[in-house]
Design a protein around this motif. Structure first.
Motif, PDB file in Angstrom:
ATOM      1  N   SER A  51      46.715  72.917   6.030  1.00 27.93           N
ATOM      2  CA  SER A  51      45.630  73.637   5.662  1.00 27.93           C
ATOM      3  C   SER A  51      44.921  74.158   6.900  1.00 27.93           C
ATOM      4  CB  SER A  51      44.476  72.927   4.745  1.00 27.93           C
ATOM      5  OG  SER A  51      43.588  73.924   4.927  1.00 27.93           O
ATOM      6  N   LYS A  52      44.667  75.516   7.082  1.00 23.70           N
ATOM      7  CA  LYS A  52      44.255  76.024   8.239  1.00 23.70           C
ATOM      8  C   LYS A  52      42.819  75.653   8.638  1.00 23.70           C
ATOM      9  CE  LYS A  52      42.656  80.131   5.872  1.00 23.70           C
ATOM     10  NZ  LYS A  52      42.748  81.523   5.666  1.00 23.70           N
ATOM     11  N   TYR A  72      41.873  70.125  11.388  1.00 22.77           N
ATOM     12  CA  TYR A  72      42.522  69.767  12.662  1.00 22.77           C
ATOM     13  C   TYR A  72      42.562  68.588  12.949  1.00 22.77           C
ATOM     14  CZ  TYR A  72      42.694  70.006  17.694  1.00 22.77           C
ATOM     15  OH  TYR A  72      43.018  69.891  19.209  1.00 22.77           O
ATOM     16  N   ASP A 105      50.913  66.402  15.765  1.00 23.50           N
ATOM     17  CA  ASP A 105      50.816  67.923  15.960  1.00 23.50           C
ATOM     18  C   ASP A 105      49.386  68.202  15.190  1.00 23.50           C
ATOM     19  OD1 ASP A 105      50.770  70.597  14.576  1.00 23.50           O
ATOM     20  OD2 ASP A 105      53.057  70.245  14.343  1.00 23.50           O
ATOM     21  N   ASN A 106      48.636  68.917  15.940  1.00 25.54           N
ATOM     22  CA  ASN A 106      47.256  68.923  15.782  1.00 25.54           C
ATOM     23  C   ASN A 106      47.084  70.023  14.478  1.00 25.54           C
ATOM     24  OD1 ASN A 106      46.670  67.593  17.936  1.00 25.54           O
ATOM     25  ND2 ASN A 106      46.028  69.502  19.218  1.00 25.54           N
ATOM     26  N   ALA A 107      48.102  70.806  14.148  1.00 25.37           N
ATOM     27  CA  ALA A 107      48.179  71.757  12.808  1.00 25.37           C
ATOM     28  C   ALA A 107      48.310  70.938  11.811  1.00 25.37           C
ATOM     29  CB  ALA A 107      48.786  72.936  13.094  1.00 25.37           C
ATOM     30  N   THR A 108      49.127  70.043  11.725  1.00 28.36           N
ATOM     31  CA  THR A 108      49.940  69.576  10.603  1.00 28.36           C
ATOM     32  C   THR A 108      49.510  68.179  10.608  1.00 28.36           C
ATOM     33  OG1 THR A 108      51.808  68.594  11.614  1.00 28.36           O
ATOM     34  CG2 THR A 108      51.775  71.003  10.507  1.00 28.36           C
ATOM     35  N   GLY A 109      49.036  67.206  11.200  1.00 24.13           N
ATOM     36  CA  GLY A 109      49.001  65.948  11.214  1.00 24.13           C
ATOM     37  C   GLY A 109      50.129  64.950  11.267  1.00 24.13           C
ATOM     38  N   ARG A 110      51.157  65.480  11.676  1.00 18.99           N
ATOM     39  CA  ARG A 110      52.504  64.809  11.765  1.00 18.99           C
ATOM     40  C   ARG A 110      52.268  63.911  12.940  1.00 18.99           C
ATOM     41  NH1 ARG A 110      57.347  65.495  14.341  1.00 18.99           N
ATOM     42  NH2 ARG A 110      59.009  64.481  13.459  1.00 18.99           N
ATOM     43  N   VAL A 166      40.610  63.586  11.931  1.00 23.94           N
ATOM     44  CA  VAL A 166      40.937  64.707  11.379  1.00 23.94           C
ATOM     45  C   VAL A 166      39.511  65.382  10.902  1.00 23.94           C
ATOM     46  CG1 VAL A 166      40.877  63.650   9.122  1.00 23.94           C
ATOM     47  CG2 VAL A 166      41.726  65.706   9.475  1.00 23.94           C
ATOM     48  N   ASP A 171      37.363  68.936   9.161  1.00 29.85           N
ATOM     49  CA  ASP A 171      37.666  70.205   8.305  1.00 29.85           C
ATOM     50  C   ASP A 171      36.422  71.075   8.920  1.00 29.85           C
ATOM     51  OD1 ASP A 171      37.249  72.063   6.306  1.00 29.85           O
ATOM     52  OD2 ASP A 171      37.685  70.457   4.752  1.00 29.85           O
TER      53      ASP A 171
END
Length: 148
Positions: A1-2, A5, A17-22, A35, A37
């Motif tokens: 989700s956008k 972070y 990956d800062n955008a996806t959490g992978r 993480v 929000d």
């Protein structure tokens, strides 16, 4: 989700990956993931410990409520079995004889442990091979069908 972070500490141990959490474990050690929000003020964090497995344990569990053929039925059965309890410390010695009921479906659950007998998370992309045989003196071959 956008709105989310992810931030990762100890980049030698974890690649994230800062955008996806992978997250990818790069080497043994400890790291941290945070993480946030952007819609709320607080954040959540967790320590991640990366270790090499030194032991594997396989347990056999009956599929609840009969058969499981589709991917969705297997996922439901696995979720039900997982809810029965978390992984315990690895015992020092195990018995590897399984006696099955004819016509019943079972789940083979794998658990990995580190050198301290702590359970390790098994990622969905783990691949394992299974082989089975019957005792040499029985003269019978166990019929086995692997659904998944």
């Amino acid at each position: 989700s956008k709105n989310f972070y992810f931030a990762f500490g100890e980049v030698r141990v974890l690649e994230g990956d800062n955008a996806t959490g992978r997250v990818v474990a790069r080497m043994e050690g400890k790291g941290r993931v945070v993480v946030s929000d952007q819609r709320i003020e607080n954040s959540a964090s967790a320590e991640i410990i990366v270790a090499e497995p030194t032991r594997i344990r396989a347990t056999l569990l009956p599929v609840p409520q009969g058969e499981a053929h589709s991917d969705l039925e297997w996922e439901d059965a696995h979720r039900h079995v997982s809810e029965q309890g978390a992984a315990a410390k690895a015992p020092a010695e195990e018995v590897s004889v399984w006696q099955l009921v004819l016509g019943r479906s079972y789940i083979v659950r794998l658990e990995l442990f580190d050198k301290s007998s702590e359970a390790l998370f098994i990622p969905p992309n783990l691949r394992a091979t299974v082989s089975m045989s019957s005792p040499k003196d029985s003269g019978k071959v166990a019929a086995l069908h692997i659904d998944r």
